[in-house]
Write an enzyme that holds these catalytic residues in place. Sequence first.
Site: not given
Length: 463
Positions: A70, A233
Amino acid sequence: MLVAGIDSSTQSCKVVVRDAETGALVRSGRASHPDGTEVAPSAWWSALGEAIASAGGLDDVAAVAVGGQQHGMVALDAEGRVVRDALLWNDTRSAGAARDLIAEFGAEQLAERTGLVPVASFTITKLRWLRDAEPENAARVAAVALPHDWLSWRLRGYGPADESELGPVLEELATDRSDASGTGYWSPFTGEYDRELLAAALGHDAILPRVLGPDESAGRTPAGALVGSGAGDNAGAALGLSAGPGDVVVSIGTSGTVFSVSDTPVTDPSGTVAGFADAAGRFLPLSATLNAARVVDTVASVLGVDFDELARLALGAEPGSGGLVLQPYFDGERTPDLPDATATLFGMTRVSFTRAGLARAAIEGMLCGLADGLDAHRALGVDATRVLLIGGAALNPAVREIASTIFDVPIVVPEPGEYVADGAARQAAWVALGTAPDWTVSTVAELAPRPVAVVREQYAARR
């Protein structure tokens, strides 16, 4: 029917190919990423190609989705070229930019508008840093994407004209709720981008990826496979674990994360908990630490032992390590927001300062930081009935045993797996089948809580 899930993480790219109906693993592959806190996205694209080849290719899959690290800033110019290397989630140079944004808008106002208070990890702060430190580069930015957005776009055949089949159609960038909610300029409450905040960061407006729901497709690859919306993620891992309300996932990887599944959005003006969205239509309150498995790796290196021997040493010490406390901020820290902090060892005496004491203090310090995150979730009304302990460190018996002395709810250790890639594969199956698949997640251990108060008390006293 086969589907594929991709995890483009900080350290590597993993690909899993699974049966859409049962979730059975058919084959897999991986490739490494370069180290660093800024990386050329072309390295991810090359690694993805290697990982796909290692997994036997994707010619026979019906759908694919990408989970990715991210917050990374992928800035594109009008020709679809990357303006500069991407700043990753663990790059802390934008800490001053985060403070500037908070001063301009107020922490409470930012939390109400976006679900989070900016820290150096988030994309919005990296864009402000770009505006201030590299104004010429900032002026060239025509679109801003995140790692998984950009890889999904490239998989569909888009990119610079001389590198892709379909060319630089920036309007074809797409993302999902979970990754959009980590930017700092998207609202999980309204489902819309906050253009004022984007312009305040970058200095001007830009094209942003359209935000898709969990069952929506971004399009197809040139070979015809559907491409799911993808996920950040942690949201990908939650989906891969089939986590639901009451579950708190504690992930011990490069970073440490504590995330829970909630039916309602969460707002925390203190910034301790980020009110992210998840990959299944719910919400994913999350706290993250920069210092997790690397804390244990570092201490093992200093002691000259491997992880197994470190575990043996740690279990030879009593809970609380005889008063030895490691505040493990080796890489600065994100939660609490101390980007310039360093690690400190407290309570050294001739009795406590032993190899066994240091080994246990390392694991206790790492886990106490994550337990603080769980406390912050509960303070906001999030239910916690069990902890799902994942990540490479979760496989170590000492980490499991010591976790049971720190967390006060049952701990479940799922079978080792690539849960981000598995979550992406589950999302791909969702798109291909038209309904969310019901895949089984096996467990390898369950531990009853037996908290020892002194461990967290002495950590809190040194916090």
